[in-house]
Design a protein around this motif. Structure first.
Motif, mmCIF file in Angstrom:
data_model
loop_
_atom_site.group_PDB
_atom_site.id
_atom_site.type_symbol
_atom_site.label_atom_id
_atom_site.label_comp_id
_atom_site.label_asym_id
_atom_site.label_seq_id
_atom_site.Cartn_x
_atom_site.Cartn_y
_atom_site.Cartn_z
ATOM 1 N N LEU A 5 -79.991 75.785 71.578
ATOM 2 C CA LEU A 5 -79.930 74.906 69.877
ATOM 3 C C LEU A 5 -78.878 74.649 69.758
ATOM 4 O O LEU A 5 -78.425 73.614 68.854
ATOM 5 N N LEU A 6 -78.397 75.682 70.350
ATOM 6 C CA LEU A 6 -76.267 75.475 69.821
ATOM 7 C C LEU A 6 -76.037 73.432 70.276
ATOM 8 O O LEU A 6 -74.959 73.448 69.586
ATOM 9 N N ASP A 7 -76.651 73.984 71.944
ATOM 10 C CA ASP A 7 -75.750 73.001 72.618
ATOM 11 C C ASP A 7 -76.630 71.558 71.748
ATOM 12 O O ASP A 7 -76.139 70.323 71.676
ATOM 13 N N PHE A 13 -71.876 66.145 67.258
ATOM 14 C CA PHE A 13 -70.301 65.640 67.695
ATOM 15 C C PHE A 13 -69.728 65.159 68.304
ATOM 16 O O PHE A 13 -70.401 65.009 69.539
ATOM 17 N N PRO A 14 -68.557 64.119 68.353
ATOM 18 C CA PRO A 14 -67.803 63.485 69.107
ATOM 19 C C PRO A 14 -67.790 64.173 70.588
ATOM 20 O O PRO A 14 -66.414 65.480 69.850
#
Length: 381
Positions: A5-7, A13-14
């Protein structure tokens, strides 16, 4: 929080920007200049109201042209055909009397279909088709004059991109793919034979699934460049100065071709670099083929007495200039590419001032590669 989920959140985000700030400045100056020219000249030719209608898509085109000049979206055909096609579709639907939502859906769908079919995908076309079809009543009143404005804007931006991108070190348009073998045969170049084939790339792109803004040829070149950098890292710093021959037989522009021929024959060489007398600066190179052009065969044999234009003929009239040369600090991986892919048998080596300091042949390169392989090989007990 679970790692997966964190990934997933991180994917919003860029990534790290690969472009240097100097490239940011180059791109923003080009795009700003493009928008200024389009708006000022467009308002002068077509009037400010018409110019303002299409300035937003023109700004998007400028961003693509000057920020990513190598993109397939930025090539002249994509910019011109993609923009004009979108405008024509939008104008046609704008006069159809359809409900705005239906007209917008059809406009985007038909524009993308046409751009895919004509191979002119250009993202700002999505804005243009909506401007022409549903954005305002003013666009409907202008009619097909909008097409002339868009065509003018596209041609102006392409012309500016040709000038600005090439002057700032970015080749535009992208070079035509399909490099031929240096010996004019059907075989691919040596580097291409040992790299992923076109079939490998096609399969990888099919497995990737989504559209990739890079041509197959550019992807193949990118893979080869990556392989070269990986090989360079594994080999260490093996430079031309370490493997070249330093006692180099050379001539000057005033050397007679008779003398050059005899020296090449005596030393069993294929080429002679030509340097400026006194300074030693490399001016050109003469090969056996260059000299043999001045022979006339007689009864199946070559006789030096039959050399045409022998009297007074000097190397300055037969040498190839400028000569392809390597620098002292050129890495061996680059030398492999120069000697193999460019079809050369030997390569003059110069210092920072362009003076001849050595000569590198395919034999020197093979010996260096063999020595490097031996150093990395595991010798059994």
């Amino acid at each position: 929080m679970p790692t997966a989920l964190l990934d997933w959140f991180r994917s919003f985000f860029p990534d790290v920007q690969a472009a240097h700030p100097r490239e940011w400045l180059r791109a923003l100056c080009g795009a700003s200049l493009g928008v200024a020219l389009v708006l000022s000249l467009g308002s002068w030719l077509f009037g400010m109201p018409v110019a303002l209608l299409v300035i937003a898509p023109a700004g998007a085109s400028a961003v693509v042209l000057f920020c990513a000049p190598s993109s397939t979206f930025s090539q002249p055909w994509s910019v011109l055909a993609g923009s004009v096609l979108a405008t024509l579709v939008g104008e046609a639907l704008g006069h159809s009397g359809l409900a705005p939502v239906l007209a917008a859906v059809l406009a985007i769908a038909l524009t993308l279909l046409g751009q895919f079919w004509l191979r002119c995908l250009h993202p700002p076309g999505g804005a243009l088709v909506l401007v022409a079809s549903i954005s305002s009543a003013q666009a409907q009143q202008v009619g097909f004059e909008l097409t002339y404005t868009v065509m003018f804007n596209s041609l102006l931006l392409i012309a500016l991109a040709l000038l600005y991108n090439n002057l700032t070190g970015h080749t535009y348009p992208r070079a035509w793919p399909g490099r031929k073998h240096p010996h004019q045969t059907a075989d691919p170049s040596p580097a291409e034979r040992n790299s992923p084939s076109q079939d490998d790339i096609e399969r990888a792109l099919d497995e990737f699934g989504s559209y990739v803004d890079v041509t197959r040829e550019d992807l193949a070149r990118l893979i080869r460049q990556t392989e070269k950098h990986a090989l360079r890292r594994s080999m260490g710093e093996v430079l031309a100065a370490e493997i070249m021959s330093r006692d180099v037989l050379h001539g000057t522009p005033d050397t007679f071709i008779e003398q050059a021929w005899r020296q090449l024959k005596e030393h069993r060489l294929r080429a002679m670099p030509v340097v400026e007398e006194g300074s030693g600066r490399l001016l050109g190179i003469v090969t056996l083929v260059d000299l043999l052009k001045h022979f006339q065969p007689r009864q199946g044999r070559l006789s030096f007495g039959q050399l045409r234009y022998l009297r007074g003929t000097k190397l300055r009239s037969v040498m190839t200039t400028p000569a392809i040369a390597a620098r002292e600090d050129t890495h061996m991986v680059e030398l492999v590419s120069m000697l193999c892919d460019d079809g050369l048998h030997c390569l003059p080596v110069t210092d920072a001032e362009g003076r001849l300091v050595g000569m590198l042949t395919q034999t020197d390169l093979i010996a260096a590669l063999y020595r490097n392989w031996l150093q990395g090989a595991v010798i059994p007990d």
